[in-house]
Design a protein around this motif. Structure first.
Motif, mmCIF file in Angstrom:
data_model
loop_
_atom_site.group_PDB
_atom_site.id
_atom_site.type_symbol
_atom_site.label_atom_id
_atom_site.label_comp_id
_atom_site.label_asym_id
_atom_site.label_seq_id
_atom_site.Cartn_x
_atom_site.Cartn_y
_atom_site.Cartn_z
ATOM 1 N N THR A 32 38.957 24.044 46.395
ATOM 2 C CA THR A 32 38.799 23.567 47.642
ATOM 3 C C THR A 32 37.618 22.341 47.298
ATOM 4 N N VAL A 33 36.570 22.694 47.076
ATOM 5 C CA VAL A 33 35.587 21.412 46.506
ATOM 6 C C VAL A 33 34.704 21.993 45.456
ATOM 7 N N TYR A 34 34.202 21.131 44.921
ATOM 8 C CA TYR A 34 32.906 21.523 44.010
ATOM 9 C C TYR A 34 31.978 22.426 44.482
ATOM 10 N N ASN A 59 20.871 27.960 55.839
ATOM 11 C CA ASN A 59 22.110 28.388 56.030
ATOM 12 C C ASN A 59 22.805 29.372 55.323
ATOM 13 N N PRO A 60 23.445 30.466 55.577
ATOM 14 C CA PRO A 60 23.621 31.265 54.602
ATOM 15 C C PRO A 60 24.806 31.002 53.637
ATOM 16 N N THR A 94 37.334 32.709 52.931
ATOM 17 C CA THR A 94 36.016 33.477 52.743
ATOM 18 C C THR A 94 35.817 34.294 54.118
ATOM 19 N N LEU A 113 20.361 37.772 57.544
ATOM 20 C CA LEU A 113 21.292 38.395 58.248
ATOM 21 C C LEU A 113 21.691 39.568 57.477
ATOM 22 N N ILE A 116 27.389 39.164 54.940
ATOM 23 C CA ILE A 116 27.562 38.396 53.606
ATOM 24 C C ILE A 116 28.930 37.899 53.553
ATOM 25 N N PRO A 140 27.057 26.926 47.658
ATOM 26 C CA PRO A 140 27.607 25.973 48.791
ATOM 27 C C PRO A 140 28.480 24.977 48.027
ATOM 28 N N LEU A 192 35.583 31.493 62.243
ATOM 29 C CA LEU A 192 34.435 30.866 62.132
ATOM 30 C C LEU A 192 34.288 29.554 61.639
HETATM 31 O O1 TXA Z 1 35.381 26.031 49.831
HETATM 32 C C1 TXA Z 1 34.457 26.578 50.209
HETATM 33 O O2 TXA Z 1 34.209 27.409 51.165
HETATM 34 C C2 TXA Z 1 33.278 25.921 49.448
HETATM 35 C C3 TXA Z 1 33.507 26.499 47.886
HETATM 36 C C4 TXA Z 1 32.359 26.009 46.881
HETATM 37 O O3 TXA Z 1 33.663 27.723 47.928
HETATM 38 N N1 TXA Z 1 31.850 26.506 49.835
HETATM 39 C C5 TXA Z 1 31.282 25.912 51.062
HETATM 40 O O4 TXA Z 1 30.139 26.408 51.174
HETATM 41 O O5 TXA Z 1 31.915 25.063 51.800
HETATM 42 P P1 TXA Z 1 29.171 25.823 52.306
HETATM 43 O O6 TXA Z 1 27.692 26.576 52.040
HETATM 44 O O7 TXA Z 1 29.008 24.537 52.378
HETATM 45 O O8 TXA Z 1 29.935 26.466 53.474
HETATM 46 C C6 TXA Z 1 29.382 27.808 54.019
HETATM 47 C C7 TXA Z 1 29.822 28.180 55.358
HETATM 48 C C8 TXA Z 1 28.828 27.694 56.077
HETATM 49 O O9 TXA Z 1 29.197 27.353 57.379
HETATM 50 C C9 TXA Z 1 28.175 29.031 56.514
HETATM 51 O O10 TXA Z 1 27.362 29.017 57.927
HETATM 52 C C10 TXA Z 1 29.119 30.013 56.402
HETATM 53 O O11 TXA Z 1 29.923 29.677 55.383
HETATM 54 N N2 TXA Z 1 28.755 31.521 56.135
HETATM 55 C C11 TXA Z 1 28.006 31.715 54.907
HETATM 56 N N3 TXA Z 1 27.690 33.037 54.879
HETATM 57 C C12 TXA Z 1 27.787 33.443 56.384
HETATM 58 C C13 TXA Z 1 27.346 34.619 56.930
HETATM 59 N N4 TXA Z 1 26.877 35.617 56.449
HETATM 60 N N5 TXA Z 1 27.793 34.755 58.265
HETATM 61 C C14 TXA Z 1 28.629 33.812 58.913
HETATM 62 N N6 TXA Z 1 28.949 32.448 58.235
HETATM 63 C C15 TXA Z 1 28.408 32.256 56.955
#
Ligand code: TXA
Ligand code: MG
Length: 329
Positions: A32-34, A59-60, A94, A113, A116, A140, A192
């Protein structure tokens, strides 16, 4: 200074795995992305992610694993979640799930929370890195907070070059768009975050209808997922852990019967004490925050008195979470 970018060959991947195991940050490609990776079981390493990105609040984070067996060690997998994983993993999906009581990931990946987010990426370098490290990897997108996600190693270097031990370079990412995030804790699966796998692909594959949390999106059922106006990031919701006890901020003296959440040299007190960081280190404090609140809550004290915590760096996020905890449920 030499560039932290390394072609993602086996030697570089092995070196990156060593950095992860030592608690350092490594940027790596996914389909997807780095991602900006850290050992998900090491609270201080996870706290470094927030510090490096300059995220204003916790942010989780998504925890990256190889597949279903690893995910099952971290989270409860209801039947539909299992089918989703079996259908779309490895890949850009995810799943937000309930943490298992014995989940070894740091509380900080969940931002306190009881859920996970887990995903098994479909990129040979990401998979080799997770395997070599032998760890679940919290990551992230590898960009500064507020910037767009990085789809090339050079983007990561511009944003985070000074923050990472290494950037593994495998060229531009395939999707260039983050993973689709589903709340799959029950058989009512909620979209989500629209992402690299279109919602209707998921619906068609499993014969289910995803629940769209935004009323706008419910009424505009015909609109493609890419037109979703906003992401539902729980970091922006007021749903974070609030203890049962009252929380009193910026305490300079500790009353009879109050539990103490200390930072730096602890104030004199009689009740339960947890020190977030005796040496006054915000990274250590962030790593300990959620566990500390839980422990003091469990002590049975009616009030948790919190010593002042500086507002710079990670202190902003720590103070934000404490403010929310003080508002209560
Ligand atoms: O493609 C992707 O998902 C990339 C690559 C690196 O895997 N990662 C990514 O992570 O986009 P980030 O942190 O930029 O976005 C993660 C999203 C955020 O909107 C966050 O709020 C949500 O996932 N998230 C993470 N843990 C969560 C949880 N326990 N409950 C609800 N949402 C969660
Ligand atoms: Mg992001």
């Amino acid at each position: 200074m030499t560039s932290p970018i390394h072609k993602a060959d086996p030697a570089a991947i092995a070196a990156a795995a060593g950095h992860l195991a030592a608690g350092r940050l490594v940027a790596f490609p996914t389909e997807t992305v780095y991602g900006l990776g850290a050992d998900a079981t090491n609270g201080e390493a996870v706290a470094r992610i927030f510090a490096a990105k300059g995220r204003p609040s916790f942010n989780p984070l998504i925890v990256h694993v190889l597949g279903l067996p690893d995910a099952e060690r971290l989270a409860e997998m209801p039947p539909l979640a299992r089918r989703l994983a079996a259908t779309f993993w490895p890949g850009p999906l995810t799943l937000v799930l309930t943490r298992r009581p014995d989940c070894r990931a740091s509380d900080l990946v969940s931002a306190g929370l009881d859920t996970i987010a887990v995903r098994a990426p479909d990129h040979p370098v990401a998979r080799a890195l997770i395997e070599a490290a032998g760890l679940p990897v919290a990551a992230p997108s590898a960009n500064l907070s507020g910037h767009v996600s990085s789809t090339r190693a050079q983007h990561v270097e511009v944003d985070l070059g000074d923050e990472v031990a290494m950037i593994l370079d495998a060229g531009p990412t395939a999707h260039g768009l983050e993973s689709t995030v589903l709340d799959a804790r029950s058989d009512r699966v909620v979209l989500l975050r629209p992402g690299a796998i279109p919602a209707d692909t998921i619906e068609a594959a499993l014969g289910i209808t995803l629940i769209r949390p935004s009323p706008q999106r419910n009424t505009a059922a015909a609109a493609p997922a890419s037109h979703a106006p906003t992401l539902h990031a729980p970091g922006q919701l007021e749903s974070h852990y609030a203890p049962r006890a009252r929380v009193r901020l910026d305490a300079t003296t500790i009353g009879e019967g109050e539990a103490l959440l200390a930072f730096g040299q602890a104030l004199p007190s009689r009740g339960a004490v947890v020190n977030l960081s005796p040496r006054g280190d915000l990274i250590e404090a962030a790593a300990n925050l959620f566990a500390a609140l839980r422990a003091l809550d469990a002590s049975g004290a009616a009030t948790i008195a919190v010593m002042p915590i500086p507002h710079d760096g990670l202190g902003e996020a720590i103070n934000d979470r404490l403010r929310r905890a003080a508002v209560g449920r």
